[in-house]
Design a protein around this motif. Sequence first.
Motif, PDB file in Angstrom:
ATOM      1  N   ILE A 192       1.038 -13.629   6.720  1.00  0.00           N
ATOM      2  CA  ILE A 192       0.049 -14.698   7.591  1.00  0.00           C
ATOM      3  C   ILE A 192       0.555 -16.149   6.927  1.00  0.00           C
ATOM      4  N   ALA A 193       0.797 -17.001   7.874  1.00  0.00           N
ATOM      5  CA  ALA A 193       1.216 -18.333   7.574  1.00  0.00           C
ATOM      6  C   ALA A 193       0.207 -19.425   7.402  1.00  0.00           C
ATOM      7  N   ALA A 194      -0.880 -19.295   8.337  1.00  0.00           N
ATOM      8  CA  ALA A 194      -2.121 -20.028   8.180  1.00  0.00           C
ATOM      9  C   ALA A 194      -3.361 -19.412   8.277  1.00  0.00           C
ATOM     10  N   ILE A 195      -4.181 -19.895   7.676  1.00  0.00           N
ATOM     11  CA  ILE A 195      -5.900 -19.637   8.108  1.00  0.00           C
ATOM     12  C   ILE A 195      -6.360 -20.842   8.565  1.00  0.00           C
ATOM     13  N   ILE A 196      -6.822 -20.946   9.749  1.00  0.00           N
ATOM     14  CA  ILE A 196      -7.643 -21.991  10.321  1.00  0.00           C
ATOM     15  C   ILE A 196      -8.898 -21.727  10.695  1.00  0.00           C
ATOM     16  N   LEU A 197      -9.978 -22.627  10.535  1.00  0.00           N
ATOM     17  CA  LEU A 197     -11.095 -22.473  10.788  1.00  0.00           C
ATOM     18  C   LEU A 197     -12.155 -23.996  10.814  1.00  0.00           C
ATOM     19  N   GLU A 198     -12.903 -23.890  11.483  1.00  0.00           N
ATOM     20  CA  GLU A 198     -13.984 -24.820  11.442  1.00  0.00           C
ATOM     21  C   GLU A 198     -14.865 -24.601  10.339  1.00  0.00           C
ATOM     22  N   PRO A 199     -14.775 -25.409   9.194  1.00  0.00           N
ATOM     23  CA  PRO A 199     -15.606 -25.166   8.039  1.00  0.00           C
ATOM     24  C   PRO A 199     -17.337 -25.125   8.318  1.00  0.00           C
TER      25      PRO A 199
END
Length: 436
Positions: free
Chosen positions: A205-212
């Motif tokens: 995994i390079a990135a975890i992206i989310l709307e907090p």
Amino acid sequence: MSRFQKSSDLFERASKIVPAGVSSNTRARSPHPFYFNRAEGAWAWDVDGNRHLDIIMGNGAVLLGHGHEAVRTAAAEAMSSGLTCGLESPIAADAIETLLAAAEWPDMARFTNTGTEAVQHALHIARYATGRTRIAKVEGSYHGWSDEVFVSVWIDPAKAGPVGDITPLPQFAGQRSDLVAETLVLPFNDEKTVAETIDRHGDDIAAIILEPTLIDVGFIPGRASFLQALRDAADRNGIVLVFDELLTGFNVAVGGAASLCGVKPDLALYGKAIANGLPIAAIAGREDLMRMTEPGKGPAFVGTFNGHAVSVAAAAAALPILATGDVQREMNRRGAQLKEAFNALAAEHGVPGQMVTGGSHFHWYFCEGAIADFRSAARTDADAYRAFTSSLSDSRVLTLANPLSHHAISLGHGDEACEALVDAFATGLKAVSRSA
């Protein structure tokens, strides 16, 4: 003649040359969309002269209200300078300094034009920094239209598999199935499962992206313990944590959701409210990551319209107003009043509905029980939502058709607008109770 004859005529004309007659499918409606020629504060006037109460507000982008004087003046002055695109201006540095000082944690930032572009830059940086390719995202979290992140947003929960092993699902036709399948989808507000899942796949995994705070499925704040669990898992596995604050930044709080939860991401994306509706976005974060986008170092960062003089001028005017915190406090106060009114009216009419709010954002769920993630939000009664928003439309209140969407007020929503909205709530909830 219909009260909306000119809109009807425009639709007939536009639909011959523009698919659905609109440039964004969210504006399509039956029997035809409305076409507008001016707006002020909380209100918008269509081409037939009908006044509508706007609670879409550019998906929360117009936080200060339509036609805010300071922003309008700054944009007009920028236009009079002759500057538009392709050149840097000193006001861009002013705006970035204000953004960074208000958000507090980031070291550097750069402007781009849209949220989707900012997301792509963040993913490029994360891949370059880690040497990995896979992206992890949260179920129900929306990050624009690119193949690898427009995954598992508004989907059928029955097809998504268990929360411990969520099946990544495409959102629209034409997506690359290989990119969709490679995306790791995580449950929201489930600390244990996300920690175990990220640790299991962390080497890829390079990135975890989310709307907090999940806003594109209504309004669902991330628990501080959940966001901290993501921060800890990212640190353990050398993953770049990205907060998509395009909707929450300078809206739910001055520093966005990150300031509310006390969890710092590595990169964050801002947009929408920072220029009060003019097109702009920004990516901000740690200096070591941001400097990777400098010429000849790593990922490209180019764009003819990046730092567009008019949009940057609007941001430079809007950000100091937003940085005081006064706007957010007022939005929370007005939102709490509207929430109290809606929930009381729902109980009065025997409707299992609830309104949730934060900053200028709000939404209605027509179901009982706590809303903590996408799957609990998906329990909302779509028929009740349609009856409610159809009634609001009859009351000249602009709403979105998707039962898992979001709405917003603004600083321009004064007493008249809020009273009109509560009246529309009452009529709408009566319609829901009759349709049950």
